[in-house]
Design a protein around this motif. Structure first.
Motif: not given
Length: 259
Positions: A25-31, A200-218
């Motif tokens: 886990v990091s501040a963003d996804i950058f190495y 029917d859940t794909v938008a919700e799933d992608l929103l969750e992945l986007e939130r995880l990306w914003q949080a840097g939760d790799l």
């Protein structure tokens, strides 16, 4: 979560990162990977986003500015070529899909197709993997997701503005072959059933992945993408591709330039 679509939507985002480094886990996804005389930056990206706040960080932009080359999953030209190749490879001859499905399953798929504005007569000429790709993209676009805001698109924009050479790990033909191979062990009935379950859940799933990306939760992103995969899908979509990308990268950085 919608595993298979996530594999396709995010396939270029994290494969190289996963292969080279242990996820954390990091501040963003950058190495940053440094040798005595050269350097490689690894930036995790996403193809589709729904929020304008999903943007490249300042240090990612600075890394692009300092690099000699920018490596991506595919170059913009190959990405543009891939759409036509996807449809050429994913259109089937007889028997059409309707003939391989039970009437009730076909009616459910046809109703979904009509709901997003795609004629069922077109759908029945597609392979299930292409149907999945087309339907999911149409659903996500209707929900506000946009490739023009995607981090990949932002990387292209900065690289082109800075006059950097953009190189691709795969060409359009290779990517289509990979998508075909990843689905070849899944029967049409099972594949369509999964599409109907997940759409029917794909938008919700992608929103969750986007939130995880914003949080840097790799770490969580990695778990959610990899854990539901079959061994075969993981081998085709991750292992083989990572090894190929890694060999290409090592050969290039052996020349001593910054990527």
């Amino acid at each position: 979560m919608n595993n298979k679509f996530k594999q396709r939507t995010f396939r270029g985002a994290f494969l190289l990162v996963f292969f080279l480094l242990v996820p954390k886990v990091s501040a963003d996804i950058f190495y940053e990977v440094t040798w005595p005389d050269r350097k490689v930056w690894l930036v995790g990206t996403i193809h589709l986003v729904s929020h304008s706040k999903s943007t490249l960080s300042e240090h990612a932009i600075a890394a692009i500015a300092e690099s000699d080359y920018v490596w991506t999953e595919m170059t913009p030209n190959e990405l543009a070529r891939s759409a036509d190749l996807l449809f050429a490879a994913g259109m089937r001859a007889e028997p059409f899909l309707q003939e391989e499905l039970e009437p009730e399953l076909w009616q459910q798929l046809a109703a979904l197709s009509a709901r997003v504005g795609l004629a069922p007569s077109i759908l029945e000429r597609m392979e299930p993997w292409l149907i999945e790709y087309v339907l999911m993209v149409m659903v996500l676009r209707a929900e506000g997701f946009d490739t023009r805001q995607g981090i990949d698109h932002q990387v292209f924009g900065y690289a082109e503005a800075l006059k950097k050479t953009i190189l691709g790990f795969e060409n359009a033909e290779q990517q289509v072959e990979i998508l075909e191979a990843s689905a070849e062990r899944t029967a049409a009935k099972a594949h369509v059933g999964r599409i109907l379950t997940e759409v029917d859940t794909v938008a919700e799933d992608l929103l969750e992945l986007e939130r995880l990306w914003q949080a840097g939760d790799l770490e969580t992103i990695f778990q959610q993408i990899v854990e539901p995969m079959s061994d075969y899908a993981e081998h085709v979509l991750l292992t083989e591709r990572n090894q190929s990308w890694f060999r290409t990268l090592i050969a290039e950085i052996a020349e001593g330039e910054t990527h």
